[in-house]
Design a protein around this motif. Structure first.
Motif, mmCIF file in Angstrom:
data_model
loop_
_atom_site.group_PDB
_atom_site.id
_atom_site.type_symbol
_atom_site.label_atom_id
_atom_site.label_comp_id
_atom_site.label_asym_id
_atom_site.label_seq_id
_atom_site.Cartn_x
_atom_site.Cartn_y
_atom_site.Cartn_z
ATOM 1 N N ALA A 94 0.747 -1.209 0.028
ATOM 2 C CA ALA A 94 -0.014 -0.044 -0.095
ATOM 3 C C ALA A 94 0.811 1.269 -0.073
ATOM 4 N N ALA A 98 0.720 3.875 -2.947
ATOM 5 C CA ALA A 98 0.251 5.265 -2.612
ATOM 6 C C ALA A 98 1.354 6.281 -2.936
ATOM 7 N N VAL A 118 -2.168 6.782 4.228
ATOM 8 C CA VAL A 118 -2.027 5.261 4.098
ATOM 9 C C VAL A 118 -2.287 4.687 5.624
#
Ligand code: C2E
Ligand code: MG
Ligand code: MG
Ligand code: MG
Length: 279
Positions: A94, A98, A118
């Motif tokens: 992630a 991101a 995040v």
């Protein structure tokens, strides 16, 4: 494979969630492969500054595009993942996605200041060298540390407060923004607010949902805003579903709002087309 995915994509959440709760174990096994098989997605939910309705950030929210079960929401697999080391792989994925996405958006006009948030798990903070992984990811993605926000849930932080404080301080010292998610649902929150290098609190959506009808919830939100401001922190309200709540929060001095009234989480390709249409 592709057509299959798209078909199940339409069937979506409800159907998926029934199946998922029936065999979590099998799911956890498949989750191990999901990163490598490119089945994870991040959707981005806009955050608006209440003072002038400007876009200030986006929260990255994970979805699992499962080849048979369709789009699985995070509540159906993150809690399972948190019971094993899989969560750390999901978090690293992630962060990379991101950060890569955000550095592309930063090159677009009007989006330079955007902060991408995040969600991280307290288990990530317990992994030795986690702060190095975060800082290396930022460096590799060529993104300013100040463009990254990490959201950590308050109740989870209590599990190992000394390590949590240490890691979060290192990250905050390097300019990464730390926010407390779901504020008000944990315990001992006041003591730890003081210990943690927190830039913002996110008031839990349960208070925001009840705020318009329930004086008690409204007073809790007002008190949380006052408390955060007195500690030099910003306040983000999540779960803002109505215009009534949006303007009420602005009048109460809340800084930032996020919720379905503004926008649902958007697939990354849709995000740059977002604009706030006030009804
Ligand atoms: P969260 O971090 O508190 O995220 C807010 C959740 O509320 C999101 O659900 C979002 O879609 C939803 N939401 C936003 N605005 C509204 C609204 O106006 N009304 C309602 N009813 N809901 C709203 P989502 O995407 O299903 O995520 C659920 C939770 O899963 C997140 O809660 C977070 O704790 C966790 N999660 C999501 N992505 C990740 C991730 O990448 N890593 C980790 N560790 N956890 C994640
Ligand atoms: Mg969050
Ligand atoms: Mg939250
Ligand atoms: Mg939550």
């Amino acid at each position: 494979m592709r057509a299959r995915n798209q078909h199940h994509h339409v069937v979506a959440y409800d159907h998926a969630s029934h199946k998922v709760s029936r065999d979590n174990l099998a799911l956890l096994g498949e989750l191990r492969n999901a990163v490598g098989a490119d089945q994870l997605r991040l959707h981005y939910q806009p955050k608006l500054l209440l003072a002038d309705n400007s876009l200030v950030g986006a929260e990255a929210l994970m979805r699992w595009e499962h080849p048979e079960r369709g789009m699985i929401p995070p509540d159906q697999f993150i809690p399972q993942a948190e019971k094993s080391s899989i969560i750390n792989e999901l978090t690293v994925w992630a962060l990379r996605s991101a950060v890569t996405q955000q550095s592309q958006w930063c090159a677009m006009r009007g989006m330079e200041q955007l902060k991408v948030a995040v969600n991280i798990s307290v288990h990530d903070l317990m992994v030795p060298g986690f702060h190095d992984v975060v800082l290396q990811t930022l460096e590799q993605g060529n993104l300013d540390n100040g463009n990254l926000e990490l959201e950590v849930t308050e109740s989870a932080l209590m599990e190992d407060i000394a390590t949590s404080v240490d890691v979060l301080k290192r990250l905050s010292g390097a300019n990464v923004i730390i926010s407390i998610d779901d504020f008000g649902t944990g315990y001992s929150s006041l003591k730890y607010l003081d210990l943690l290098p927190t830039a913002a609190i996110k008031i839990d959506q349960s208070f925001v949902f009840r705020m318009a009808r329930d004086a008690g919830s409204r007073q809790i939100v007002q008190a949380a805003i006052g408390l955060a401001h007195s500690l030099g922190m910003r306040v983000i309200a999540e779960g803002v579903e109505t215009e009534e709540n949006y303007s009420m929060l602005r009048d109460m001095g809340c800084d930032i709002a996020q919720g379905f009234f503004i926008s649902r989480p958007l697939a990354s390709e849709k995000f740059p087309g977002f604009s706030f249409q006030q009804q």
